[in-house]
Design a protein around this motif. Structure first.
Motif, PDB file in Angstrom:
ATOM      1  N   GLN A  92       0.828  -1.199   0.000  1.00 12.95           N
ATOM      2  CA  GLN A  92       0.000   0.000   0.000  1.00 12.95           C
ATOM      3  C   GLN A  92       0.866   1.254   0.000  1.00 12.95           C
ATOM      4  O   GLN A  92       0.595   2.219  -0.732  1.00 12.95           O
ATOM      5  CB  GLN A  92      -0.916  -0.015   1.234  1.00 12.95           C
ATOM      6  N   ARG A  93       1.938   1.242   0.823  1.00 16.55           N
ATOM      7  CA  ARG A  93       2.834   2.394   0.870  1.00 16.55           C
ATOM      8  C   ARG A  93       3.551   2.573  -0.464  1.00 16.55           C
ATOM      9  O   ARG A  93       3.773   3.699  -0.916  1.00 16.55           O
ATOM     10  CB  ARG A  93       3.849   2.197   2.000  1.00 16.55           C
ATOM     11  N   ARG A  94       3.906   1.441  -1.081  1.00 14.75           N
ATOM     12  CA  ARG A  94       4.583   1.522  -2.382  1.00 14.75           C
ATOM     13  C   ARG A  94       3.660   2.166  -3.416  1.00 14.75           C
ATOM     14  O   ARG A  94       4.094   3.006  -4.221  1.00 14.75           O
ATOM     15  CB  ARG A  94       4.983   0.122  -2.850  1.00 14.75           C
ATOM     16  N   LEU A  95       2.390   1.782  -3.383  1.00 15.00           N
ATOM     17  CA  LEU A  95       1.428   2.367  -4.320  1.00 15.00           C
ATOM     18  C   LEU A  95       1.245   3.859  -4.044  1.00 15.00           C
ATOM     19  O   LEU A  95       1.142   4.662  -4.982  1.00 15.00           O
ATOM     20  CB  LEU A  95       0.086   1.639  -4.222  1.00 15.00           C
ATOM     21  N   GLU A  96       1.228   4.226  -2.750  1.00 17.57           N
ATOM     22  CA  GLU A  96       1.099   5.639  -2.404  1.00 17.57           C
ATOM     23  C   GLU A  96       2.305   6.430  -2.902  1.00 17.57           C
ATOM     24  O   GLU A  96       2.158   7.525  -3.449  1.00 17.57           O
ATOM     25  CB  GLU A  96       0.949   5.792  -0.885  1.00 17.57           C
ATOM     26  N   LEU A  97       3.500   5.860  -2.684  1.00 18.22           N
ATOM     27  CA  LEU A  97       4.711   6.541  -3.150  1.00 18.22           C
ATOM     28  C   LEU A  97       4.749   6.641  -4.665  1.00 18.22           C
ATOM     29  O   LEU A  97       5.201   7.650  -5.225  1.00 18.22           O
ATOM     30  CB  LEU A  97       5.952   5.791  -2.646  1.00 18.22           C
ATOM     31  N   LEU A  98       4.259   5.596  -5.328  1.00 14.82           N
ATOM     32  CA  LEU A  98       4.211   5.622  -6.789  1.00 14.82           C
ATOM     33  C   LEU A  98       3.263   6.714  -7.269  1.00 14.82           C
ATOM     34  O   LEU A  98       3.562   7.438  -8.228  1.00 14.82           O
ATOM     35  CB  LEU A  98       3.766   4.258  -7.312  1.00 14.82           C
ATOM     36  N   THR A  99       2.121   6.841  -6.576  1.00 13.78           N
ATOM     37  CA  THR A  99       1.170   7.902  -6.929  1.00 13.78           C
ATOM     38  C   THR A  99       1.785   9.273  -6.694  1.00 13.78           C
ATOM     39  O   THR A  99       1.664  10.179  -7.532  1.00 13.78           O
ATOM     40  CB  THR A  99      -0.115   7.750  -6.097  1.00 13.78           C
ATOM     41  N   GLU A 100       2.465   9.426  -5.535  1.00 14.02           N
ATOM     42  CA  GLU A 100       3.125  10.701  -5.241  1.00 14.02           C
ATOM     43  C   GLU A 100       4.198  11.016  -6.280  1.00 14.02           C
ATOM     44  O   GLU A 100       4.336  12.167  -6.714  1.00 14.02           O
ATOM     45  CB  GLU A 100       3.742  10.653  -3.846  1.00 14.02           C
ATOM     46  N   GLN A 101       4.961   9.991  -6.666  1.00 16.42           N
ATOM     47  CA  GLN A 101       6.002  10.200  -7.662  1.00 16.42           C
ATOM     48  C   GLN A 101       5.400  10.642  -8.991  1.00 16.42           C
ATOM     49  O   GLN A 101       5.918  11.561  -9.649  1.00 16.42           O
ATOM     50  CB  GLN A 101       6.802   8.914  -7.852  1.00 16.42           C
ATOM     51  N   THR A 102       4.296  10.012  -9.373  1.00 14.07           N
ATOM     52  CA  THR A 102       3.632  10.390 -10.623  1.00 14.07           C
ATOM     53  C   THR A 102       3.147  11.832 -10.563  1.00 14.07           C
ATOM     54  O   THR A 102       3.321  12.606 -11.522  1.00 14.07           O
ATOM     55  CB  THR A 102       2.445   9.448 -10.897  1.00 14.07           C
ATOM     56  N   GLU A 103       2.555  12.201  -9.421  1.00 16.01           N
ATOM     57  CA  GLU A 103       2.076  13.579  -9.269  1.00 16.01           C
ATOM     58  C   GLU A 103       3.237  14.570  -9.309  1.00 16.01           C
ATOM     59  O   GLU A 103       3.137  15.630  -9.932  1.00 16.01           O
ATOM     60  CB  GLU A 103       1.307  13.708  -7.952  1.00 16.01           C
ATOM     61  N   LEU A 104       4.338  14.206  -8.626  1.00 13.00           N
ATOM     62  CA  LEU A 104       5.500  15.096  -8.628  1.00 13.00           C
ATOM     63  C   LEU A 104       6.084  15.249 -10.033  1.00 13.00           C
ATOM     64  O   LEU A 104       6.499  16.344 -10.434  1.00 13.00           O
ATOM     65  CB  LEU A 104       6.565  14.570  -7.670  1.00 13.00           C
ATOM     66  N   GLU A 105       6.121  14.132 -10.771  1.00 17.00           N
ATOM     67  CA  GLU A 105       6.635  14.203 -12.137  1.00 17.00           C
ATOM     68  C   GLU A 105       5.744  15.083 -13.007  1.00 17.00           C
ATOM     69  O   GLU A 105       6.242  15.851 -13.837  1.00 17.00           O
ATOM     70  CB  GLU A 105       6.735  12.792 -12.720  1.00 17.00           C
ATOM     71  N   GLU A 106       4.429  14.964 -12.814  1.00 21.97           N
ATOM     72  CA  GLU A 106       3.507  15.810 -13.582  1.00 21.97           C
ATOM     73  C   GLU A 106       3.670  17.273 -13.203  1.00 21.97           C
ATOM     74  O   GLU A 106       3.673  18.155 -14.073  1.00 21.97           O
ATOM     75  CB  GLU A 106       2.068  15.349 -13.335  1.00 21.97           C
ATOM     76  N   GLU A 107       3.804  17.531 -11.893  1.00 18.78           N
ATOM     77  CA  GLU A 107       4.007  18.907 -11.446  1.00 18.78           C
ATOM     78  C   GLU A 107       5.344  19.452 -11.952  1.00 18.78           C
ATOM     79  O   GLU A 107       5.431  20.624 -12.335  1.00 18.78           O
ATOM     80  CB  GLU A 107       3.958  18.965  -9.916  1.00 18.78           C
ATOM     81  N   SER A 108       6.371  18.598 -11.935  1.00 15.07           N
ATOM     82  CA  SER A 108       7.683  19.026 -12.423  1.00 15.07           C
ATOM     83  C   SER A 108       7.632  19.359 -13.910  1.00 15.07           C
ATOM     84  O   SER A 108       8.217  20.356 -14.358  1.00 15.07           O
ATOM     85  CB  SER A 108       8.716  17.932 -12.167  1.00 15.07           C
ATOM     86  N   ALA A 109       6.908  18.533 -14.681  1.00 13.23           N
ATOM     87  CA  ALA A 109       6.774  18.792 -16.115  1.00 13.23           C
ATOM     88  C   ALA A 109       6.029  20.098 -16.355  1.00 13.23           C
ATOM     89  O   ALA A 109       6.403  20.892 -17.237  1.00 13.23           O
ATOM     90  CB  ALA A 109       6.053  17.619 -16.781  1.00 13.23           C
ATOM     91  N   ALA A 110       4.965  20.330 -15.569  1.00 15.15           N
ATOM     92  CA  ALA A 110       4.208  21.580 -15.709  1.00 15.15           C
ATOM     93  C   ALA A 110       5.076  22.778 -15.324  1.00 15.15           C
ATOM     94  O   ALA A 110       5.021  23.830 -15.982  1.00 15.15           O
ATOM     95  CB  ALA A 110       2.952  21.526 -14.839  1.00 15.15           C
ATOM     96  N   LEU A 111       5.885  22.604 -14.254  1.00 21.82           N
ATOM     97  CA  LEU A 111       6.771  23.693 -13.840  1.00 21.82           C
ATOM     98  C   LEU A 111       7.818  23.977 -14.899  1.00 21.82           C
ATOM     99  O   LEU A 111       8.112  25.143 -15.198  1.00 21.82           O
ATOM    100  CB  LEU A 111       7.440  23.327 -12.516  1.00 21.82           C
ATOM    101  N   ASP A 112       8.382  22.920 -15.493  1.00 25.90           N
ATOM    102  CA  ASP A 112       9.379  23.112 -16.559  1.00 25.90           C
ATOM    103  C   ASP A 112       8.767  23.863 -17.744  1.00 25.90           C
ATOM    104  O   ASP A 112       9.414  24.741 -18.333  1.00 25.90           O
ATOM    105  CB  ASP A 112       9.921  21.763 -17.015  1.00 25.90           C
ATOM    106  N   ALA A 113       7.529  23.518 -18.088  1.00 24.51           N
ATOM    107  CA  ALA A 113       6.855  24.204 -19.193  1.00 24.51           C
ATOM    108  C   ALA A 113       6.632  25.678 -18.853  1.00 24.51           C
ATOM    109  O   ALA A 113       6.831  26.569 -19.699  1.00 24.51           O
ATOM    110  CB  ALA A 113       5.530  23.509 -19.501  1.00 24.51           C
ATOM    111  N   SER A 114       6.226  25.946 -17.599  1.00 28.11           N
ATOM    112  CA  SER A 114       6.002  27.332 -17.186  1.00 28.11           C
ATOM    113  C   SER A 114       7.313  28.112 -17.160  1.00 28.11           C
ATOM    114  O   SER A 114       7.360  29.289 -17.556  1.00 28.11           O
ATOM    115  CB  SER A 114       5.358  27.358 -15.794  1.00 28.11           C
ATOM    116  N   LEU A 115       8.385  27.457 -16.706  1.00 24.60           N
ATOM    117  CA  LEU A 115       9.687  28.120 -16.674  1.00 24.60           C
ATOM    118  C   LEU A 115      10.166  28.453 -18.086  1.00 24.60           C
ATOM    119  O   LEU A 115      10.735  29.528 -18.318  1.00 24.60           O
ATOM    120  CB  LEU A 115      10.712  27.228 -15.969  1.00 24.60           C
ATOM    121  N   ALA A 116       9.943  27.540 -19.007  1.00 28.17           N
ATOM    122  CA  ALA A 116      10.350  27.781 -20.393  1.00 28.17           C
ATOM    123  C   ALA A 116       9.581  28.973 -20.980  1.00 28.17           C
ATOM    124  O   ALA A 116      10.159  29.828 -21.666  1.00 28.17           O
ATOM    125  CB  ALA A 116      10.114  26.529 -21.229  1.00 28.17           C
TER     126      ALA A 116
END
Length: 260
Positions: A92-116
């Motif tokens: 369950q914790r692994r799935l939660e961390l995987l979800t958090e990682q996916t969200e962070l990656e999406e947020e990071s991609a959105a931030l990179d696009a905004s920075l560009a």
């Protein structure tokens, strides 16, 4: 115990079979046969007693072993249940961390696009900024565009640059710079900037003075004939003159009017 029953049953059958022999056969030596059967019966009873004694001796040991096996079984069952629960918790914790990682990656991609996108806008603004700020931004924008830096550091740099814009716009800035002027010589000039949209400079000998503002190709300096107001503003900002009202001509324009 089952062996005792089996052996005793077999002996009884042998005894009965012997007793059931034809009288002719028994007459052969009845005493010897009875003695033999009696001996067999005695042996069987002795064997039963031995087996019963062995059973009484071994029963506590076997019962203790059985209790140990049952306790070990219970402990193993509890351990398996605990392990299964822990495994479920870990999964369950692994799935939660995987979800958090996916969200962070999406947020990071959105931030990179905004920075560009922000970088493109700031590069277009740089051309129209007052020269001191525009020159300082050369290295600053390079850091903003550096993909080796983390998104967090680049975002901090963006906030810093926007803060510099706000600060420069909100005050009068006095700057000293070496300028190559129309006579082909380098002169030390005092520059005054009113926010981001207006500026003036005057050389130490007051032989050159100009007003500046953003133009189509960047900051544009236009010579002025009356250098006195500029000299007065510089004197007040350097605290060589008492504060006073100074009348100076300038065109009202939107800040960064030449920006794309």
């Amino acid at each position: 115990m089952p062996r005792i029953g089996t052996t005793a049953g077999t002996s009884i059958l042998v005894l009965l079979a012997a007793l059931a022999l034809p009288s002719g056969a028994q007459d052969a030596n009845p005493v010897s046969e009875i003695d033999a059967l009696t001996q067999q019966w005695t042996n069987l009873e002795h064997q039963k007693d031995v087996l019963r004694a062995d059973w009484r001796t071994q029963k506590p040991v076997l019962e203790q072993q059985l209790r140990l096996i049952e306790r070990e079984t219970a402990e193993l069952t509890a351990l398996l249940e605990t392990t299964a629960a822990q495994r479920d918790e870990v999964e369950q914790r692994r799935l939660e961390l995987l979800t958090e990682q996916t969200e962070l990656e999406e947020e990071s991609a959105a931030l990179d696009a905004s920075l560009a996108q922000a970088s493109v806008i700031l590069h277009s603004l740089q051309r129209d900024l007052p020269p001191p700020l525009s020159n300082a931004w050369v290295d600053e924008l390079a850091r903003l565009d550096n993909n080796v830096e983390t998104s967090t550091n680049r975002f901090r740099k963006l906030i810093e640059l926007l803060g510099q814009l706000e600060d420069f716009e909100a005050k009068i800035t006095l700057n000293e710079a070496v300028m190559s002027l129309s006579d082909g010589q380098d002169h030390v000039a005092k520059q005054v900037y009113l926010g981001l949209s207006h500026g003036w400079y005057i050389t130490a000998d007051q032989s050159f003075a100009a007003a500046g503002k953003p133009g189509p190709d960047g900051w544009l300096w236009t010579p002025v004939t009356d250098a006195a107001p500029i000299a007065n503003i510089v004197g007040i900002l350097e605290q060589r003159l008492d504060p006073d009202f100074v009348s100076i001509a300038f065109e009202l324009a939107t800040p960064l009017d030449g920006a794309n």
